[in-house]
Design a protein around this motif. Structure first.
Motif, PDB file in Angstrom:
ATOM      1  N   GLY A  27      -6.015  -0.798  24.523  1.00  0.00           N
ATOM      2  CA  GLY A  27      -6.254  -2.011  23.744  1.00  0.00           C
ATOM      3  C   GLY A  27      -7.313  -2.899  24.371  1.00  0.00           C
ATOM      4  N   LEU A  28      -7.282  -3.021  25.681  1.00  0.00           N
ATOM      5  CA  LEU A  28      -8.290  -3.830  26.372  1.00  0.00           C
ATOM      6  C   LEU A  28      -9.682  -3.221  26.220  1.00  0.00           C
ATOM      7  CD1 LEU A  28      -6.329  -4.659  29.653  1.00  0.00           C
ATOM      8  CD2 LEU A  28      -6.694  -6.153  27.678  1.00  0.00           C
ATOM      9  N   LYS A  29      -9.777  -1.897  26.367  1.00  0.00           N
ATOM     10  CA  LYS A  29     -11.070  -1.218  26.199  1.00  0.00           C
ATOM     11  C   LYS A  29     -11.564  -1.329  24.764  1.00  0.00           C
ATOM     12  CE  LYS A  29     -10.228   2.318  29.702  1.00  0.00           C
ATOM     13  NZ  LYS A  29      -9.935   3.750  29.902  1.00  0.00           N
ATOM     14  N   PHE A  30     -10.629  -1.171  23.827  1.00  0.00           N
ATOM     15  CA  PHE A  30     -11.002  -1.201  22.413  1.00  0.00           C
ATOM     16  C   PHE A  30     -11.464  -2.595  21.994  1.00  0.00           C
ATOM     17  CE2 PHE A  30      -9.982  -0.600  17.778  1.00  0.00           C
ATOM     18  CZ  PHE A  30     -10.929   0.384  17.564  1.00  0.00           C
ATOM     19  N   ALA A  31     -10.863  -3.628  22.566  1.00  0.00           N
ATOM     20  CA  ALA A  31     -11.275  -5.003  22.261  1.00  0.00           C
ATOM     21  C   ALA A  31     -12.731  -5.222  22.659  1.00  0.00           C
ATOM     22  CB  ALA A  31     -10.369  -5.996  22.971  1.00  0.00           C
ATOM     23  N   LYS A  32     -13.124  -4.683  23.800  1.00  0.00           N
ATOM     24  CA  LYS A  32     -14.513  -4.811  24.237  1.00  0.00           C
ATOM     25  C   LYS A  32     -15.450  -4.070  23.288  1.00  0.00           C
ATOM     26  CE  LYS A  32     -13.255  -5.485  29.019  1.00  0.00           C
ATOM     27  NZ  LYS A  32     -13.028  -4.858  30.296  1.00  0.00           N
ATOM     28  N   MET A  33     -15.019  -2.896  22.825  1.00  0.00           N
ATOM     29  CA  MET A  33     -15.833  -2.127  21.885  1.00  0.00           C
ATOM     30  C   MET A  33     -15.984  -2.872  20.556  1.00  0.00           C
ATOM     31  SD  MET A  33     -14.253   1.645  22.651  1.00  0.00           S
ATOM     32  CE  MET A  33     -15.255   2.549  21.490  1.00  0.00           C
TER      33      MET A  33
ATOM     34  N   HIS B 111       6.519  -2.174  17.780  1.00  0.00           N
ATOM     35  CA  HIS B 111       7.379  -2.089  18.950  1.00  0.00           C
ATOM     36  C   HIS B 111       6.756  -1.102  19.926  1.00  0.00           C
ATOM     37  CE1 HIS B 111      11.151  -2.016  21.183  1.00  0.00           C
ATOM     38  NE2 HIS B 111      11.064  -0.704  21.206  1.00  0.00           N
ATOM     39  N   GLY B 112       6.981  -1.292  21.190  1.00  0.00           N
ATOM     40  CA  GLY B 112       6.534  -0.331  22.191  1.00  0.00           C
ATOM     41  C   GLY B 112       5.026  -0.238  22.301  1.00  0.00           C
ATOM     42  N   ARG B 113       4.499   0.976  22.120  1.00  0.00           N
ATOM     43  CA  ARG B 113       3.065   1.213  22.295  1.00  0.00           C
ATOM     44  C   ARG B 113       2.219   0.461  21.275  1.00  0.00           C
ATOM     45  NH1 ARG B 113       2.484   7.480  22.231  1.00  0.00           N
ATOM     46  NH2 ARG B 113       4.474   7.425  21.178  1.00  0.00           N
ATOM     47  N   VAL B 114       2.688   0.395  20.040  1.00  0.00           N
ATOM     48  CA  VAL B 114       1.931  -0.309  19.001  1.00  0.00           C
ATOM     49  C   VAL B 114       1.847  -1.797  19.349  1.00  0.00           C
ATOM     50  CG1 VAL B 114       1.858  -0.908  16.551  1.00  0.00           C
ATOM     51  CG2 VAL B 114       2.567   1.383  17.247  1.00  0.00           C
ATOM     52  N   LYS B 115       2.950  -2.363  19.783  1.00  0.00           N
ATOM     53  CA  LYS B 115       2.976  -3.776  20.160  1.00  0.00           C
ATOM     54  C   LYS B 115       2.103  -4.034  21.386  1.00  0.00           C
ATOM     55  CE  LYS B 115       6.101  -7.526  21.363  1.00  0.00           C
ATOM     56  NZ  LYS B 115       7.497  -7.907  21.616  1.00  0.00           N
ATOM     57  N   ALA B 116       2.177  -3.168  22.389  1.00  0.00           N
ATOM     58  CA  ALA B 116       1.372  -3.333  23.605  1.00  0.00           C
ATOM     59  C   ALA B 116      -0.118  -3.284  23.276  1.00  0.00           C
ATOM     60  CB  ALA B 116       1.726  -2.252  24.619  1.00  0.00           C
ATOM     61  N   PHE B 117      -0.498  -2.373  22.396  1.00  0.00           N
ATOM     62  CA  PHE B 117      -1.894  -2.253  21.979  1.00  0.00           C
ATOM     63  C   PHE B 117      -2.348  -3.527  21.262  1.00  0.00           C
ATOM     64  CE2 PHE B 117      -5.148  -0.906  18.914  1.00  0.00           C
ATOM     65  CZ  PHE B 117      -6.058  -0.312  19.767  1.00  0.00           C
ATOM     66  N   ALA B 118      -1.524  -4.007  20.334  1.00  0.00           N
ATOM     67  CA  ALA B 118      -1.867  -5.205  19.565  1.00  0.00           C
ATOM     68  C   ALA B 118      -1.945  -6.442  20.459  1.00  0.00           C
ATOM     69  CB  ALA B 118      -0.844  -5.419  18.456  1.00  0.00           C
ATOM     70  N   GLU B 119      -1.011  -6.574  21.373  1.00  0.00           N
ATOM     71  CA  GLU B 119      -1.018  -7.735  22.268  1.00  0.00           C
ATOM     72  C   GLU B 119      -2.236  -7.718  23.192  1.00  0.00           C
ATOM     73  OE1 GLU B 119       1.003 -10.333  22.011  1.00  0.00           O
ATOM     74  OE2 GLU B 119       2.014  -9.337  20.347  1.00  0.00           O
ATOM     75  N   ALA B 120      -2.667  -6.535  23.605  1.00  0.00           N
ATOM     76  CA  ALA B 120      -3.870  -6.429  24.436  1.00  0.00           C
ATOM     77  C   ALA B 120      -5.095  -6.885  23.650  1.00  0.00           C
ATOM     78  CB  ALA B 120      -4.050  -4.997  24.927  1.00  0.00           C
ATOM     79  N   LEU B 121      -5.163  -6.520  22.380  1.00  0.00           N
ATOM     80  CA  LEU B 121      -6.277  -6.967  21.537  1.00  0.00           C
ATOM     81  C   LEU B 121      -6.266  -8.485  21.390  1.00  0.00           C
ATOM     82  CD1 LEU B 121      -6.215  -4.320  18.668  1.00  0.00           C
ATOM     83  CD2 LEU B 121      -7.944  -4.548  20.435  1.00  0.00           C
ATOM     84  N   ARG B 122      -5.091  -9.028  21.138  1.00  0.00           N
ATOM     85  CA  ARG B 122      -4.978 -10.483  20.972  1.00  0.00           C
ATOM     86  C   ARG B 122      -5.352 -11.226  22.250  1.00  0.00           C
ATOM     87  NH1 ARG B 122       0.152  -9.861  17.545  1.00  0.00           N
ATOM     88  NH2 ARG B 122      -0.644 -10.237  15.465  1.00  0.00           N
ATOM     89  N   SER B 123      -4.990 -10.660  23.397  1.00  0.00           N
ATOM     90  CA  SER B 123      -5.307 -11.325  24.664  1.00  0.00           C
ATOM     91  C   SER B 123      -6.812 -11.377  24.917  1.00  0.00           C
ATOM     92  CB  SER B 123      -4.607 -10.625  25.828  1.00  0.00           C
ATOM     93  OG  SER B 123      -5.181  -9.355  26.069  1.00  0.00           O
ATOM     94  N   GLU B 124      -7.552 -10.470  24.288  1.00  0.00           N
ATOM     95  CA  GLU B 124      -9.010 -10.449  24.430  1.00  0.00           C
ATOM     96  C   GLU B 124      -9.714 -11.250  23.332  1.00  0.00           C
ATOM     97  OE1 GLU B 124     -10.968  -9.050  26.896  1.00  0.00           O
ATOM     98  OE2 GLU B 124      -9.045  -8.861  27.921  1.00  0.00           O
ATOM     99  N   GLY B 125      -8.945 -11.901  22.458  1.00  0.00           N
ATOM    100  CA  GLY B 125      -9.537 -12.794  21.467  1.00  0.00           C
ATOM    101  C   GLY B 125      -9.754 -12.204  20.087  1.00  0.00           C
ATOM    102  N   ILE B 126      -9.227 -11.032  19.820  1.00  0.00           N
ATOM    103  CA  ILE B 126      -9.337 -10.445  18.486  1.00  0.00           C
ATOM    104  C   ILE B 126      -8.242 -11.057  17.618  1.00  0.00           C
ATOM    105  CG2 ILE B 126      -9.329  -8.308  17.147  1.00  0.00           C
ATOM    106  CD1 ILE B 126     -11.651  -8.506  19.143  1.00  0.00           C
ATOM    107  N   GLU B 127      -8.615 -11.554  16.440  1.00  0.00           N
ATOM    108  CA  GLU B 127      -7.661 -12.228  15.558  1.00  0.00           C
ATOM    109  C   GLU B 127      -7.184 -11.307  14.450  1.00  0.00           C
ATOM    110  OE1 GLU B 127      -9.061 -15.978  14.064  1.00  0.00           O
ATOM    111  OE2 GLU B 127     -10.247 -16.297  15.870  1.00  0.00           O
ATOM    112  N   PHE B 128      -5.868 -11.311  14.238  1.00  0.00           N
ATOM    113  CA  PHE B 128      -5.261 -10.636  13.084  1.00  0.00           C
ATOM    114  C   PHE B 128      -3.883 -11.173  12.843  1.00  0.00           C
ATOM    115  CE2 PHE B 128      -4.742  -7.872  16.753  1.00  0.00           C
ATOM    116  CZ  PHE B 128      -3.421  -7.492  16.733  1.00  0.00           C
TER     117      PHE B 128
END
Length: 118
Positions: A76-82, A101-118
């Motif tokens: 998620g962190l790498k994808f946010a940069k991309m 939940h789980g992996r899906v939630k972790a991925f989404a939270e990583a995106l949000r922490s990098e400033g991606i809005e959804f």
């Protein structure tokens, strides 16, 4: 009527969800897929039917296990940069029928922490 398997039920949910959400050039759709071993995501512009950018934990010829929350968060962190390199800050999140939940939630939270809005 036969009972649907877990994967068949997920696909049915995904079809129902996909009738309601679409990605545009201004706000593309982020679709996720998880398997036992890996996790992948792609940013899609449905109006042009193109994939803007995609990422996965799978490496060709590798049998390493990447089906955990830590790998999804790092992805998620790498994808946010991309995504930011493509000048996209707002997306539509498509869980593809998976629970948030789980992996899906972790991925989404990583995106949000990098400033991606959804």
């Amino acid at each position: 009527m036969a009972k649907l398997s877990r994967n068949q039920a997920r696909k049915a949910k995904n079809l129902k969800i996909r009738t309601k959400i679409t990605g545009t050039a201004e706000r593309p759709r982020l679709s996720v897929f998880r398997s036992h071993m890996n996790f992948s995501a792609q940013l899609i512009d449905d109006s042009k039917s193109i994939t803007i950018v995609g990422i996965t934990t799978a490496k060709k010829g590798s049998k390493e296990y990447h089906g955990n929350i830590k790998s999804a968060h790092e992805l998620g962190l790498k994808f946010a940069k991309m995504i930011k390199e493509k000048n996209v800050s707002k997306i539509v999140f498509d869980r593809s029928g998976y629970l948030y939940h789980g992996r899906v939630k972790a991925f989404a939270e990583a995106l949000r922490s990098e400033g991606i809005e959804f």
